[in-house]
Design an enzyme around this catalytic site. Structure first.
Site, mmCIF file in Angstrom:
data_model
loop_
_atom_site.group_PDB
_atom_site.id
_atom_site.type_symbol
_atom_site.label_atom_id
_atom_site.label_comp_id
_atom_site.label_asym_id
_atom_site.label_seq_id
_atom_site.Cartn_x
_atom_site.Cartn_y
_atom_site.Cartn_z
ATOM 1 N N TYR A 97 0.834 -1.201 0.000
ATOM 2 C CA TYR A 97 0.000 0.000 0.000
ATOM 3 C C TYR A 97 0.869 1.252 0.000
ATOM 4 O O TYR A 97 0.600 2.199 -0.737
ATOM 5 C CB TYR A 97 -0.932 -0.004 1.217
ATOM 6 C CG TYR A 97 -1.773 1.248 1.312
ATOM 7 C CD1 TYR A 97 -2.853 1.438 0.454
ATOM 8 C CD2 TYR A 97 -1.490 2.243 2.243
ATOM 9 C CE1 TYR A 97 -3.626 2.592 0.522
ATOM 10 C CE2 TYR A 97 -2.261 3.399 2.316
ATOM 11 C CZ TYR A 97 -3.320 3.563 1.458
ATOM 12 O OH TYR A 97 -4.074 4.711 1.520
ATOM 13 N N PRO B 261 1.687 14.336 4.726
ATOM 14 C CA PRO B 261 0.549 13.546 5.210
ATOM 15 C C PRO B 261 0.502 12.196 4.517
ATOM 16 O O PRO B 261 0.536 12.120 3.288
ATOM 17 C CB PRO B 261 -0.656 14.409 4.820
ATOM 18 C CG PRO B 261 -0.184 15.202 3.636
ATOM 19 C CD PRO B 261 1.270 15.456 3.866
ATOM 20 N N GLY C 197 -1.736 8.584 4.719
ATOM 21 C CA GLY C 197 -2.854 7.859 5.300
ATOM 22 C C GLY C 197 -2.422 6.563 5.950
ATOM 23 O O GLY C 197 -1.484 5.897 5.507
ATOM 24 N N SER D 202 -2.571 13.359 8.379
ATOM 25 C CA SER D 202 -3.502 13.077 7.287
ATOM 26 C C SER D 202 -4.944 13.057 7.761
ATOM 27 O O SER D 202 -5.236 12.694 8.906
ATOM 28 C CB SER D 202 -3.158 11.723 6.656
ATOM 29 O OG SER D 202 -4.161 11.288 5.754
ATOM 30 N N GLN E 164 -3.734 17.960 7.096
ATOM 31 C CA GLN E 164 -4.102 17.810 5.682
ATOM 32 C C GLN E 164 -5.568 17.449 5.553
ATOM 33 O O GLN E 164 -6.098 16.637 6.317
ATOM 34 C CB GLN E 164 -3.239 16.721 5.030
ATOM 35 C CG GLN E 164 -3.614 16.382 3.598
ATOM 36 C CD GLN E 164 -4.585 15.209 3.509
ATOM 37 O OE1 GLN E 164 -4.744 14.454 4.451
ATOM 38 N NE2 GLN E 164 -5.254 15.088 2.384
ATOM 39 N N TYR F 132 -8.894 16.807 2.546
ATOM 40 C CA TYR F 132 -9.388 16.658 1.180
ATOM 41 C C TYR F 132 -10.678 17.455 1.007
ATOM 42 O O TYR F 132 -11.364 17.758 1.985
ATOM 43 C CB TYR F 132 -9.711 15.185 0.874
ATOM 44 C CG TYR F 132 -8.546 14.235 0.894
ATOM 45 C CD1 TYR F 132 -7.631 14.201 -0.152
ATOM 46 C CD2 TYR F 132 -8.372 13.340 1.941
ATOM 47 C CE1 TYR F 132 -6.576 13.308 -0.150
ATOM 48 C CE2 TYR F 132 -7.318 12.434 1.963
ATOM 49 C CZ TYR F 132 -6.420 12.426 0.910
ATOM 50 O OH TYR F 132 -5.376 11.549 0.922
ATOM 51 N N THR G 37 -5.281 18.915 -0.062
ATOM 52 C CA THR G 37 -4.942 18.043 -1.179
ATOM 53 C C THR G 37 -6.030 18.092 -2.245
ATOM 54 O O THR G 37 -7.186 17.781 -1.959
ATOM 55 C CB THR G 37 -4.737 16.599 -0.699
ATOM 56 O OG1 THR G 37 -3.662 16.576 0.242
ATOM 57 C CG2 THR G 37 -4.399 15.675 -1.861
ATOM 58 N N LYS H 234 -1.994 21.312 -2.183
ATOM 59 C CA LYS H 234 -1.114 20.182 -2.514
ATOM 60 C C LYS H 234 -1.649 19.427 -3.728
ATOM 61 O O LYS H 234 -2.812 19.045 -3.759
ATOM 62 C CB LYS H 234 -1.010 19.240 -1.320
ATOM 63 C CG LYS H 234 -0.065 18.061 -1.516
ATOM 64 C CD LYS H 234 0.013 17.234 -0.243
ATOM 65 C CE LYS H 234 1.014 16.093 -0.366
ATOM 66 N NZ LYS H 234 0.574 15.060 -1.338
ATOM 67 N N SER I 98 3.420 18.256 -6.689
ATOM 68 C CA SER I 98 3.260 16.856 -6.298
ATOM 69 C C SER I 98 2.393 16.113 -7.290
ATOM 70 O O SER I 98 1.425 16.661 -7.818
ATOM 71 C CB SER I 98 2.592 16.795 -4.911
ATOM 72 O OG SER I 98 2.249 15.465 -4.562
ATOM 73 N N HIS J 208 1.269 13.147 -6.085
ATOM 74 C CA HIS J 208 0.764 12.202 -5.081
ATOM 75 C C HIS J 208 1.632 10.955 -5.016
ATOM 76 O O HIS J 208 1.153 9.841 -4.806
ATOM 77 C CB HIS J 208 -0.686 11.813 -5.392
ATOM 78 C CG HIS J 208 -1.543 11.625 -4.179
ATOM 79 N ND1 HIS J 208 -2.424 12.580 -3.745
ATOM 80 C CD2 HIS J 208 -1.645 10.593 -3.283
ATOM 81 C CE1 HIS J 208 -3.056 12.134 -2.661
ATOM 82 N NE2 HIS J 208 -2.591 10.936 -2.356
ATOM 83 N N SER K 142 7.493 13.790 -3.675
ATOM 84 C CA SER K 142 7.499 12.699 -4.652
ATOM 85 C C SER K 142 8.915 12.407 -5.161
ATOM 86 O O SER K 142 9.505 13.219 -5.872
ATOM 87 C CB SER K 142 6.565 12.965 -5.833
ATOM 88 O OG SER K 142 5.234 13.196 -5.403
ATOM 89 N N ILE L 212 11.695 11.862 -3.266
ATOM 90 C CA ILE L 212 12.807 12.332 -2.432
ATOM 91 C C ILE L 212 13.227 11.202 -1.490
ATOM 92 O O ILE L 212 12.470 10.786 -0.620
ATOM 93 C CB ILE L 212 12.397 13.590 -1.639
ATOM 94 C CG1 ILE L 212 12.001 14.707 -2.608
ATOM 95 C CG2 ILE L 212 13.532 14.042 -0.715
ATOM 96 C CD1 ILE L 212 11.197 15.813 -1.989
ATOM 97 N N GLY M 244 7.483 11.570 2.240
ATOM 98 C CA GLY M 244 6.382 10.655 2.449
ATOM 99 C C GLY M 244 6.876 9.243 2.686
ATOM 100 O O GLY M 244 7.116 8.824 3.817
#
Length: 383
Positions: A24, A77, A79, A106, A127, A129, A155, A251, A273, A275, A307, A309, A329
């Site tokens: 995941y 963030p 999940g 998140s 963060q 949505y 986001t 984001k 980003s 994602h 993304s 890094i 992340g």
């Protein structure tokens, strides 16, 4: 393969975690081309080596939204972080606070806002949505404000979930998923004891607090799919901008026109980003998208990037491409899964050391001095 501390922590996380959890966090959308390009494009950025520049005094400190950061890094963030270590969001937040960088909670965290915020001695970020359930959004914003959250990260690149085929193969979703997850947990006893038994409750804490009853992993995919809102537009964010008095960061920006729209909207910052390659496969890597966005809006708002890094050297590369700060992340979640709070602290210490080496050997004494002059665009040519 990119050899780094993140690589080592990734391997350790894969050994420790049940496959449904490892894949995941490790996986991306569709064929995962963008997931791979995020890492490959960034690692391919060449820097100008400079010598004999008297680098005895060096500072990684920076300021962002009125906060002093020990280095230009924030934890992004992610999940279900609380499924990767016992009360994982709390452990990650403590590690970030100890190293003087922000932690971003998140929307779909295991630990709720009210559990994480009191555990650290610095304000955290939150963060959110855009969801169909506007009542939940208002409730989350009110609770974040009450908990002393300083910065809202909004986001916008998830109006619908991406097609993540690894999840169906791993047992995160698909036929017989609950049974497959139980069987995987049994065969990973270290995780089963530390997180599976001692890390309860395993629900989405922020959502459960709003609904008044547990929202567990079994409900996770269905709740997300039912609540993401493909009708989202800039006007839908205006009431949030009016309500939220602190810094607001958008984001999920990959196009200069969207970055300009964020400026018009009144955002304090953006995160360049895709994602982590988990939404639309085939789009630009963040490293390739960043320079044009920086050309368009640099100085009008703060530019963050994520993304791909995986090292402190990557942080320097992103800053040279135009970012003011980066967000980590997967890198920190691998470390968290492998060794909890101590792993995240160690990862951040390694990033700091790698940044110092890169700055000494490129002649940048401060974060402000890391810019396009440090880049080599073609063999033998500087920016």
């Amino acid at each position: 393969m990119i050899i780094s501390a993140s690589t080592d922590y990734r391997a350790a996380a894969q050994r420790k975690l049940p496959p449904f959890l490892f894949h995941y966090i490790d996986g991306g959308a569709y064929a995962e081309y963008t997931l791979r390009r995020n890492v490959e494009d960034l690692s391919g950025i060449a820097l100008r080596q400079r010598v004999l520049k008297n680098m005895s005094e060096l500072s990684l400190e920076t300021e962002l939204f009125g906060e002093k950061l020990a280095m230009p890094v924030a934890l992004a963030p992610v999940g279900l972080t609380g499924m990767y270590a016992r009360r994982g969001e709390v452990q990650a937040a403590r590690a970030a606070a100890a190293k003087g960088v922000p932690f971003t909670l998140s929307t779909v965290s295991v630990c709720p806002i009210e559990e994480v915020a009191p555990a650290i001695d610095r304000p955290m970020w939150f963060q959110l949505y855009v969801l169909k359930d506007r009542g939940f959004m208002k409730n989350a914003l009110e609770r974040a404000k009450a908990a002393g959250v300083t910065t809202l990260v909004f986001t916008v690149d998830m109006p619908t979930p991406g097609a993540r085929y690894r999840d169906a193969h791993s047992g995160m979703s698909g036929p017989n998923a609950p049974l497959r997850r139980v069987l995987q947990a049994v065969t990973h006893p270290s995780w089963a004891w530390d997180v599976g038994l001692l890390g309860k409750p395993h629900d989405l804490g922020n959502i459960s607090a709003y609904r008044g009853n547990p929202t567990g992993l079994a409900d996770y995919i269905g709740w997300l799919g039912a609540n993401f809102d493909p009708s989202i537009s800039w006007k839908d964010l205006q009431w949030i901008r009016d309500f939220w008095e602190g810094p607001m960061v958008i984001k999920g920006i990959l196009d200069p026109e969207d970055a300009r729209d964020a400026v018009k909207f009144g955002a304090d910052g953006i995160v360049v980003s895709n994602h982590g390659g988990r939404q639309l496969d085939g789009v630009l890597s963040s490293a390739r998208a960043l320079p044009a966005i920086a050309d368009a809006v640099k100085g009008e708002l703060k530019i963050l990037a994520d993304s791909g890094i995986r090292t402190g050297l990557d942080v320097v590369r992103m800053l040279a491409l135009g970012a003011d700060t980066v967000m980590l992340g997967r890198a920190f979640v691998y470390a968290l899964a492998a060794d909890g709070e101590a792993g995240v602290r160690n990862l951040l210490e390694l990033f700091e050391k790698e940044m110092r080496v890169a700055m000494v050997l490129t002649g940048a004494k401060t974060i402000a001095e890391i810019d396009a002059d440090l880049l080599v665009h073609e063999l033998g040519q500087s920016a």
